[in-house]
Design a protein around this motif. Structure first.
Motif, PDB file in Angstrom:
ATOM      1  N   UNK A 211     -58.094 -15.540 -31.045  1.00  9.00           N
ATOM      2  CA  UNK A 211     -58.622 -16.572 -30.142  1.00  9.00           C
ATOM      3  C   UNK A 211     -57.497 -17.303 -29.415  1.00  9.00           C
ATOM      4  N   UNK A 212     -56.512 -17.769 -30.145  1.00  9.68           N
ATOM      5  CA  UNK A 212     -55.429 -18.520 -29.500  1.00  9.68           C
ATOM      6  C   UNK A 212     -54.560 -17.609 -28.641  1.00  9.68           C
ATOM      7  N   UNK A 213     -54.423 -16.347 -29.051  1.00  7.33           N
ATOM      8  CA  UNK A 213     -53.630 -15.406 -28.253  1.00  7.33           C
ATOM      9  C   UNK A 213     -54.294 -15.159 -26.904  1.00  7.33           C
ATOM     10  N   UNK A 214     -55.602 -15.050 -26.879  1.00  3.61           N
ATOM     11  CA  UNK A 214     -56.324 -14.867 -25.623  1.00  3.61           C
ATOM     12  C   UNK A 214     -56.176 -16.090 -24.721  1.00  3.61           C
ATOM     13  N   UNK A 215     -56.216 -17.268 -25.316  1.00  4.02           N
ATOM     14  CA  UNK A 215     -56.027 -18.481 -24.526  1.00  4.02           C
ATOM     15  C   UNK A 215     -54.625 -18.536 -23.929  1.00  4.02           C
ATOM     16  N   UNK A 216     -53.660 -18.041 -24.684  1.00  2.32           N
ATOM     17  CA  UNK A 216     -52.294 -17.978 -24.173  1.00  2.32           C
ATOM     18  C   UNK A 216     -52.200 -17.017 -22.993  1.00  2.32           C
TER      19      UNK A 216
END
Length: 299
Positions: A211-216
């Motif tokens: 999830x956080x990688x996609x936001x990055x």
């Protein structure tokens, strides 16, 4: 405190206070990060951690590096870029992947901040690595690359959005980006909890979930093509011993567990393949939908 990824300040809490650093958690984007991560002196940490002792350890287990990582990562590269071309690896370590890619026919360039690692790569594999901390200025005179890779490097970068944008500037149009990071939602972390070896490393400034990688990635010129987790078989014995010491597993049992971990996105590492968006444009609604689909699939 403000989250360095989504900039939320309302839902950031202390995750755990380790002896050498504190980790904070953002409940909005699920990023774990060290205090002052964005201003950390990465060069100093590299000098402290990646010394002659680290290189000696890498030499001892070089066969596993080839078997578990270098060959697999080269296979990924071949699958998504079968035509070969010019390849840049950032954070080449002791050179096993770059040696494998070169053997497969790629024209390789490597950047590695550890002087001890560069010396080893030259002696062992005859690789001339650029001994420097990566920056776009370092590659200013270099022609754009067909592919850029970095394995377990992003978690060390103090300013990941800036880092990825700089990398994009050195890629050909439709260039290929491949990288991996430790998985925050891994079986390893589930077994060991807050004392997981993935969480206690001082040089890991950020801990990413899918999830956080996609936001990055959504804040960069890259559009993800594939994102999945992977559990290295050689690590499974130790993990199973830590969770159920009295249980004996057959080989079939272990293979089933490996498959289940990957199917549930609980592998040790997250692997990502991405391409530059046309003209480095912001994400379109279609691209945003695909990013969300990959994120949900890997959550």
């Amino acid at each position: 405190m403000e989250c360095p990824l989504c900039r939320s300040s309302e839902h950031v809490t202390l995750y755990y206070a380790y002896s050498r650093f504190d980790l904070f958690e953002c409940d909005d984007c699920k990023l774990l990060f060290q205090r002052h991560a964005e201003t950390t002196d990465v060069a100093r940490i590299i000098e402290e951690v990646y010394d002659d002792r680290w290189v000696a350890m890498r030499d001892k287990y070089a066969h596993l590096t080839f078997q578990d990582h270098a060959l697999f990562n080269t296979l990924q590269l071949e699958m998504f870029r079968p035509g070969k071309g010019r390849l840049l690896e950032i954070g080449s370590g002791t050179g096993e992947f770059l040696f494998t890619a070169q053997s497969a026919g790629w024209d390789v360039t490597g950047v590695e901040a550890s002087a001890s690692s560069c010396k080893y790569a030259k002696q062992k594999y005859d690789l001339e690595l650029h001994n420097a901390l990566w920056s776009p200025e370092l590659a200013e005179e270099w022609e754009p690359f067909d592919a850029v890779v970095f394995w377990h490097v992003l978690e060390h970068m103090a300013r990941p959005v800036e880092f990825l944008c700089g990398v994009a500037g050195k890629l050909q149009d439709n260039g290929l980006l491949l990288f991996s990071v430790p998985n925050l939602q891994s079986f390893t972390n589930a077994i060991y909890g807050k004392q997981s070896p993935l969480l206690t490393e001082k040089d890991h400034l950020y801990h990413y979930s899918a999830r956080s990688l996609m936001k990055l990635l959504a804040q960069t010129p890259f559009q993800p093509v594939s994102l999945f987790t992977r559990q290295v078989p050689n690590h499974l014995e130790q993990l199973l011993g830590s969770s159920t010491a009295e249980t004996a597993y057959s080989m079939a049992d272990k293979m089933a567990i490996l498959t289940q971990l990957q199917g549930k996105a609980m592998g040790h590492e997250i692997c990502c393949i991405a391409r530059k968006r046309p003209d480095s444009a912001p994400p379109t609604s279609e691209a945003a939908t695909e990013t969300e689909r990959l994120s949900q699939k890997s959550s």
